[in-house]
Design an enzyme around this catalytic site. Structure first.
Site, short mmCIF file in Angstrom:
data_model
loop_
_atom_site.label_atom_id
_atom_site.label_comp_id
_atom_site.label_asym_id
_atom_site.label_seq_id
_atom_site.Cartn_x
_atom_site.Cartn_y
_atom_site.Cartn_z
N ASP A 14 -12.18 -50.25 6.87
CA ASP A 14 -12.53 -49.07 7.70
C ASP A 14 -13.23 -48.03 7.08
O ASP A 14 -14.49 -47.71 7.31
CB ASP A 14 -11.49 -47.61 7.17
CG ASP A 14 -10.46 -48.06 8.17
OD1 ASP A 14 -10.33 -48.97 9.42
OD2 ASP A 14 -8.89 -47.15 7.98
N ARG A 94 -7.60 -37.56 -5.73
CA ARG A 94 -8.34 -37.61 -4.97
C ARG A 94 -8.66 -36.21 -5.50
O ARG A 94 -10.45 -36.04 -5.06
CB ARG A 94 -7.86 -36.56 -2.74
CG ARG A 94 -6.87 -37.75 -2.27
CD ARG A 94 -7.60 -38.89 -2.62
NE ARG A 94 -6.91 -39.89 -1.08
CZ ARG A 94 -6.16 -41.30 -1.44
NH1 ARG A 94 -6.92 -41.69 -3.31
NH2 ARG A 94 -6.09 -42.40 -0.35
N ASP A 123 -4.42 -36.97 3.24
CA ASP A 123 -5.59 -37.35 2.14
C ASP A 123 -7.33 -36.61 3.10
O ASP A 123 -7.86 -35.98 2.36
CB ASP A 123 -5.71 -38.50 2.18
CG ASP A 123 -4.84 -39.40 1.59
OD1 ASP A 123 -4.70 -38.73 0.30
OD2 ASP A 123 -4.22 -40.57 1.43
N SER A 174 -0.33 -50.31 5.47
CA SER A 174 -1.15 -49.11 4.71
C SER A 174 -1.26 -48.87 2.79
O SER A 174 -0.23 -48.59 2.62
CB SER A 174 -2.00 -47.77 5.67
OG SER A 174 -2.70 -47.42 4.46
N1 ARG Z 1 1.99 -39.61 2.01
C1 ARG Z 1 1.46 -40.08 0.66
C2 ARG Z 1 0.48 -38.41 -0.14
O1 ARG Z 1 0.59 -38.22 1.43
C3 ARG Z 1 0.96 -41.19 0.58
C4 ARG Z 1 -0.75 -41.25 1.09
C5 ARG Z 1 -1.65 -42.77 0.88
N2 ARG Z 1 -2.91 -42.36 1.20
C6 ARG Z 1 -3.37 -43.85 2.03
N3 ARG Z 1 -4.33 -43.05 2.03
N4 ARG Z 1 -3.00 -44.44 2.30
O2 ARG Z 1 -0.13 -38.16 -1.19
#
Ligand code: ARG
Length: 398
Positions: A14, A94, A123, A174
């Site tokens: 991506d 993040r 995210d 993912s």
């Molecule tokens: N659900 C988790 C969170 O919001 C994991 C997020 C994983 N992010 C990703 N881009 N695969 O923190």
């Protein structure tokens, strides 16, 4: 309109497609920034891929120690687990990544930052809210949210533009990973009834054969040593992750409430973070005074919510940090962790020079320091109100 964009670059499909898409569709120059927060991988290859995709500049930032010290430490001290379970793996990285995106934007004269998040996740919220907190003048661009390409179309787009991607046997999952753990979503996991297949796990494959004990040393709430050996925090977390993970411990399978209103099925492997959180809160039980301990426990879920919701850089989070930091003054000592098969990790002992456990008060042996005669009057007054109420019951109307 932005002219130069700093893109949070992972090296995956991506964000590689995003480099070219941003150039073609919005006419910007792209500076790709890969921030190492302990996800592993070949960063030289990642840098070259960004350049091959068309980035004018590609930067790799090693933020592992900073991530551990400035982002993991406050969360660990706050025993931060979202919905009482998830140790905030992605949510913590993040704001750290955004800090570096903003710094790189300044350095390279960019007027926007960009990320590869979809519109369904948390995210995007964390990237954009953190950016607005640190640099309200910068635009945020979310190509993946805009372009609406399926995975197949993205692969085709990459091929058409000669973007070197490595979609080997395309994994349906993912994944996000850093020092604090690993997150797994999508594929068969989208059916909450299905048990996660063993293949999703990487950090918690059981390989150990004998039980083991580890003594984790803490200084003011920060883990500083293993079995008396001082280690920088990023290395210490790595070592605890490897050891505890080898017992197959540290897996979570949960239904989670995302900030964007979706319930999702999430699988996590967090052997290091969950073991350190368990050890830390055990040491707090020994060292925190009762009222402080109870009040802190009341604030912890709030703290976790703020981090989860992308509000790392916010006034309430800052104020809570001050409270939490003060609370850690005496959280110094050692915790004995025992790992055993199958899949167990537990605290089996704790000690502290500044702990509040007083043997001479707690012991049931004869020669103690507790003034037994004080108990009688204390208990009488403690129950006086209830006693008075009970005696009046017969005389009072309901
Ligand atoms: N659900 C988790 C969170 O919001 C994991 C997020 C994983 N992010 C990703 N881009 N695969 O923190």
């Amino acid at each position: 309109m932005a002219k130069r964009v700093v893109l949070a670059y992972s090296g995956g499909l991506d964000t590689s497609v995003a480099v070219r898409w941003l150039m073609e569709e919005t006419g910007v120059e792209v500076v790709a920034v890969a921030v190492d927060v302990g996800q592993g991988g070949d960063f030289e290859a990642i840098r070259n891929r960004a350049l091959a995709a068309g980035a004018v500049e590609a930067v790799v930032v090693d933020a592992r120690r900073e991530f551990a010290e400035d982002f993991v430490v406050p969360a660990l001290r706050a025993n931060a687990k979202y919905e009482g379970k998830y140790p905030l793996v992605s949510a913590l990285s993040r704001p750290c990544i955004v800090k570096h995106l903003v710094a790189q934007a300044r350095e390279h004269g960019a007027d926007a930052v960009s990320h590869g998040c979809t519109g369904k996740g948390n995210d995007q919220v964390r990237f954009e809210v953190s950016t607005r907190a640190l640099a309200p003048d910068l635009e945020t661009i979310a190509p993946v949210r805009t372009w609406g390409l399926t995975r197949e179309q993205s692969i085709e787009y990459a091929e058409r533009h000669n973007i070197p991607i490595t979609v080997t046997k395309s994994s349906p999952y993912s994944i996000d990973q850093n020092l604090w753990g690993r997150t797994i979503e999508c594929g068969i996991l989208e059916d909450p009834w299905e048990q996660p297949p063993e293949e999703v796990y990487e950090l918690t494959t059981p390989t150990a054969t004998e039980p083991i004990e580890m003594v984790i040393g803490f200084d003011q709430g920060v883990p500083v040593s293993i079995d008396g050996r001082s280690l920088p925090l990023d290395e210490l977390i790595g070592e605890v992750t490897r050891v505890v993970g080898s017992y197959g411990w540290g897996r979570l399978d949960m239904i989670e409430n995302r900030r964007v209103g979706i319930k999702s099925r999430e699988v996590y492997e967090c052997p290091g973070s969950l073991a350190l959180l368990m050890a830390h809160s055990d040491l707090e039980d020994l060292t925190l005074e009762r009222d402080l301990s109870h009040e802190k426990a009341r604030l912890e879920p709030r703290y976790a919510d703020l981090v989860y919701d992308g509000l790392w850089f916010s006034p309430l989070k800052e104020a809570l940090d001050a409270f939490v930091e003060r609370s850690q003054q005496f959280v110094t000592g050692e915790v004995r962790l025992r790992c055993e098969l199958p899949g167990r990790c537990l605290v089996v002992g704790r000690r502290s020079e500044v702990g509040l456990y007083d043997y001479s008060l707690a012991t049931y042996e004869a020669a103690d320091a507790f003034r037994h005669q004080d108990a009688e009057g204390f208990v009488r007054l403690w129950g006086l109100g209830v006693e008075t109420w009970a005696a009046r019951q017969s005389r009072r109307r309901p």
